[in-house]
Design a protein around this motif. Structure first.
Motif, PDB file in Angstrom:
ATOM      1  N   PRO A   1       0.791  -1.232   0.000  1.00  0.00           N
ATOM      2  CA  PRO A   1       0.000   0.000   0.000  1.00  0.00           C
ATOM      3  C   PRO A   1       0.826   1.287   0.000  1.00  0.00           C
ATOM      4  CG  PRO A   1      -0.164  -1.130   2.127  1.00  0.00           C
ATOM      5  CD  PRO A   1       0.511  -2.065   1.194  1.00  0.00           C
ATOM      6  N   ASP A   2       2.089   1.216   0.445  1.00  0.00           N
ATOM      7  CA  ASP A   2       2.926   2.423   0.548  1.00  0.00           C
ATOM      8  C   ASP A   2       3.975   2.534  -0.554  1.00  0.00           C
ATOM      9  OD1 ASP A   2       1.838   3.751   2.699  1.00  0.00           O
ATOM     10  OD2 ASP A   2       3.041   2.697   4.181  1.00  0.00           O
ATOM     11  N   SER A   3       3.840   1.720  -1.604  1.00  0.00           N
ATOM     12  CA  SER A   3       4.869   1.713  -2.661  1.00  0.00           C
ATOM     13  C   SER A   3       5.042   3.092  -3.308  1.00  0.00           C
ATOM     14  CB  SER A   3       4.493   0.704  -3.735  1.00  0.00           C
ATOM     15  OG  SER A   3       3.248   1.095  -4.325  1.00  0.00           O
ATOM     16  N   ILE A   4       4.050   3.954  -3.144  1.00  0.00           N
ATOM     17  CA  ILE A   4       4.094   5.312  -3.705  1.00  0.00           C
ATOM     18  C   ILE A   4       5.212   6.159  -3.078  1.00  0.00           C
ATOM     19  CG2 ILE A   4       2.475   6.377  -2.052  1.00  0.00           C
ATOM     20  CD1 ILE A   4       1.037   7.642  -4.511  1.00  0.00           C
ATOM     21  N   PHE A   5       5.816   5.651  -1.980  1.00  0.00           N
ATOM     22  CA  PHE A   5       6.892   6.371  -1.274  1.00  0.00           C
ATOM     23  C   PHE A   5       8.235   5.631  -1.427  1.00  0.00           C
ATOM     24  CE2 PHE A   5       3.083   7.202   1.651  1.00  0.00           C
ATOM     25  CZ  PHE A   5       2.745   8.405   1.038  1.00  0.00           C
ATOM     26  N   PRO A   6       8.816   5.595  -2.626  1.00  0.00           N
ATOM     27  CA  PRO A   6      10.016   4.766  -2.844  1.00  0.00           C
ATOM     28  C   PRO A   6      11.274   5.291  -2.166  1.00  0.00           C
ATOM     29  CG  PRO A   6       9.586   6.102  -4.790  1.00  0.00           C
ATOM     30  CD  PRO A   6       8.426   6.311  -3.858  1.00  0.00           C
ATOM     31  N   ASN A   7      11.275   6.566  -1.766  1.00  0.00           N
ATOM     32  CA  ASN A   7      12.514   7.123  -1.213  1.00  0.00           C
ATOM     33  C   ASN A   7      12.909   6.471   0.120  1.00  0.00           C
ATOM     34  OD1 ASN A   7      10.595   8.572   0.511  1.00  0.00           O
ATOM     35  ND2 ASN A   7      12.314   9.897   1.024  1.00  0.00           N
ATOM     36  N   ASN A   8      12.037   5.644   0.683  1.00  0.00           N
ATOM     37  CA  ASN A   8      12.353   5.007   1.956  1.00  0.00           C
ATOM     38  C   ASN A   8      13.185   3.732   1.817  1.00  0.00           C
ATOM     39  OD1 ASN A   8       9.039   5.884   2.992  1.00  0.00           O
ATOM     40  ND2 ASN A   8      10.909   7.017   3.376  1.00  0.00           N
ATOM     41  N   TRP A   9      13.071   3.064   0.681  1.00  0.00           N
ATOM     42  CA  TRP A   9      13.809   1.786   0.549  1.00  0.00           C
ATOM     43  C   TRP A   9      15.049   1.887  -0.328  1.00  0.00           C
ATOM     44  CZ3 TRP A   9      14.467  -0.582  -4.190  1.00  0.00           C
ATOM     45  CH2 TRP A   9      13.540  -0.300  -5.214  1.00  0.00           C
ATOM     46  N   VAL A  10      15.191   2.999  -1.064  1.00  0.00           N
ATOM     47  CA  VAL A  10      16.329   3.067  -1.991  1.00  0.00           C
ATOM     48  C   VAL A  10      16.876   4.488  -2.076  1.00  0.00           C
ATOM     49  CG1 VAL A  10      14.922   3.522  -4.087  1.00  0.00           C
ATOM     50  CG2 VAL A  10      17.105   2.274  -4.288  1.00  0.00           C
ATOM     51  N   SER A  11      18.186   4.604  -2.271  1.00  0.00           N
ATOM     52  CA  SER A  11      18.793   5.910  -2.588  1.00  0.00           C
ATOM     53  C   SER A  11      19.845   5.692  -3.672  1.00  0.00           C
ATOM     54  CB  SER A  11      19.419   6.554  -1.344  1.00  0.00           C
ATOM     55  OG  SER A  11      20.514   5.780  -0.867  1.00  0.00           O
ATOM     56  N   PHE A  12      20.015   6.711  -4.506  1.00  0.00           N
ATOM     57  CA  PHE A  12      20.926   6.612  -5.654  1.00  0.00           C
ATOM     58  C   PHE A  12      22.010   7.675  -5.544  1.00  0.00           C
ATOM     59  CE2 PHE A  12      16.603   5.409  -7.072  1.00  0.00           C
ATOM     60  CZ  PHE A  12      16.835   4.082  -7.393  1.00  0.00           C
ATOM     61  N   HIS A  13      23.266   7.275  -5.716  1.00  0.00           N
ATOM     62  CA  HIS A  13      24.386   8.181  -5.437  1.00  0.00           C
ATOM     63  C   HIS A  13      25.257   8.399  -6.674  1.00  0.00           C
ATOM     64  CE1 HIS A  13      23.408   8.050  -1.132  1.00  0.00           C
ATOM     65  NE2 HIS A  13      22.922   6.864  -1.476  1.00  0.00           N
ATOM     66  N   ASN A  14      25.947   9.534  -6.693  1.00  0.00           N
ATOM     67  CA  ASN A  14      26.661   9.936  -7.916  1.00  0.00           C
ATOM     68  C   ASN A  14      27.894   9.084  -8.215  1.00  0.00           C
ATOM     69  OD1 ASN A  14      28.220  10.993  -5.867  1.00  0.00           O
ATOM     70  ND2 ASN A  14      28.815  12.809  -7.033  1.00  0.00           N
ATOM     71  N   ASN A  15      28.295   8.214  -7.270  1.00  0.00           N
ATOM     72  CA  ASN A  15      29.413   7.304  -7.567  1.00  0.00           C
ATOM     73  C   ASN A  15      28.905   5.968  -8.119  1.00  0.00           C
ATOM     74  OD1 ASN A  15      28.298   6.168  -5.302  1.00  0.00           O
ATOM     75  ND2 ASN A  15      30.185   6.039  -4.120  1.00  0.00           N
ATOM     76  N   GLY A  16      27.606   5.904  -8.427  1.00  0.00           N
ATOM     77  CA  GLY A  16      27.043   4.681  -8.995  1.00  0.00           C
ATOM     78  C   GLY A  16      26.534   3.692  -7.971  1.00  0.00           C
ATOM     79  N   THR A  17      26.557   4.078  -6.685  1.00  0.00           N
ATOM     80  CA  THR A  17      26.094   3.175  -5.622  1.00  0.00           C
ATOM     81  C   THR A  17      24.589   3.316  -5.410  1.00  0.00           C
ATOM     82  OG1 THR A  17      28.220   3.376  -4.503  1.00  0.00           O
ATOM     83  CG2 THR A  17      26.410   2.517  -3.188  1.00  0.00           C
ATOM     84  N   VAL A  18      23.940   2.172  -5.193  1.00  0.00           N
ATOM     85  CA  VAL A  18      22.525   2.142  -4.821  1.00  0.00           C
ATOM     86  C   VAL A  18      22.448   1.721  -3.355  1.00  0.00           C
ATOM     87  CG1 VAL A  18      20.300   0.999  -5.235  1.00  0.00           C
ATOM     88  CG2 VAL A  18      21.793   1.557  -7.168  1.00  0.00           C
TER      89      VAL A  18
END
Length: 310
Positions: free
Chosen positions: A73-90
């Motif tokens: 039900p909360d999939s609309i808030f993806p910023n809680n499970w993933v972050s993307f960084h400028n060195n290519g790291t997830v």
């Protein structure tokens, strides 16, 4: 290194409703007198209108659909499970609610690679769930990417030791504090840092009244001021209208937008709007259903993509 990006990932809901598993410590959630199907339809309309507004000003929005069978039900808030960084790291994060752990889907990362982004590696903290230890992505972590400072309001969803570990892994200086709100007559921890503060390139919108400890408040302010941020204060009442849940993004020709919900925008006083407008145009959209049932707003819906392009 940039503080803001022109590319965001958003997840279109298919089973949005009030998540009973998160309501235990998200005091922003409220029940609506609609059937779940109706609530999801309303959320989809709000989502689509929001995406359209962002794209209209040149923000690149990558939309992935949620999967009905997952019952997230909360999939609309993806910023809680993933972050993307400028060195290519997830970064992958441990989630408090069990049904939110199903939101982590490999095909979402594959989609970014299809869009030409480079994934060099993962920093995976999800095994902390086994110890009931949580750190919910950029909901819990507010990253000053340029000055390498990370702000974190501790709560059942933001563990101090794990936050320090994140800071060591990504080379950020940690700023730890507790932010409280009054719920049921008690001062209780706010579930996510990003509902009480928003970090932009040159300013920070923050509800300082939530930091009850004077030394902690002073420490947060010192870090913000030393890193050259103008501090724009909001009240607890405004915070409850999601005025702390904003995100600055870049549109066409690198024009900057401070993105927020209509409720957040309507709650701001003229002098606060003027202070934001000095740095950024405001872009707002009606997210009433999503805010009421989900207890999250505009910022929570956008996972910023900082990955390098191939």
């Amino acid at each position: 290194m940039s503080q803001i990006t022109d590319t965001i990932l958003m997840i279109r809901p298919v089973a949005f409703r009030m998540n009973e598993e998160t309501a235990v410590n998200n005091y922003f959630q409220e029940q609506l007198d609609f059937k779940n199907g109706e609530i999801n339809e309303k959320a989809q309309l709000e989502f689509d209108a929001f995406v359209e507004k962002l794209r209209a000003v040149g923000v690149k929005v990558i939309v992935e659909d949620d999967v009905l069978e997952m019952d997230t039900p909360d999939s609309i808030f993806p910023n809680n499970w993933v972050s993307f960084h400028n060195n290519g790291t997830v970064g992958l994060y441990p989630m408090f609610a069990e049904n939110r752990r199903r939101e982590r889907r490999e095909e979402i990362i594959d989609r970014l690679e299809e869009e030409g982004f480079l994934v060099e590696g993962y920093m995976d903290y999800t095994s902390a769930e086994e110890e009931a230890v949580f750190l919910e992505g950029t909901g819990s972590l507010l990253l000053d990417r340029v000055n390498q400072i990370a702000y974190c309001a501790l709560s059942p969803r933001a563990d101090e030791d794990l936050f320090i570990e994140f800071c060591e892994d990504f080379e950020y200086s940690p700023v730890v504090f507790t932010a409280n709100q009054t719920a049921d007559g008690e001062r209780l921890p706010i579930y996510h840092t990003n509902v009480m503060m928003a970090l932009a390139e040159k300013f920070c919108v923050i509800c300082l009244d939530t930091i009850d400890d004077k030394r902690e408040k002073k420490n947060v302010l010192n870090h913000l001021r030393r890193s050259g941020k103008e501090v724009i204060e909001i009240s607890e009442e405004q915070m409850h209208q999601f005025a702390g849940n904003m995100l600055q993004v870049k549109g066409a020709n690198d024009k900057k937008y401070m993105v927020m919900s209509q409720a957040a925008h309507d709650s701001l006083r003229p002098e606060q709007i003027a202070a934001i407008n000095k740095h950024s145009e405001i872009l707002s959209s009606d997210l009433t259903t999503i805010e009421t049932c989900g207890g999250g707003s505009a910022r929570c819906m956008m996972a910023e993509v900082f990955l390098p392009k191939e």
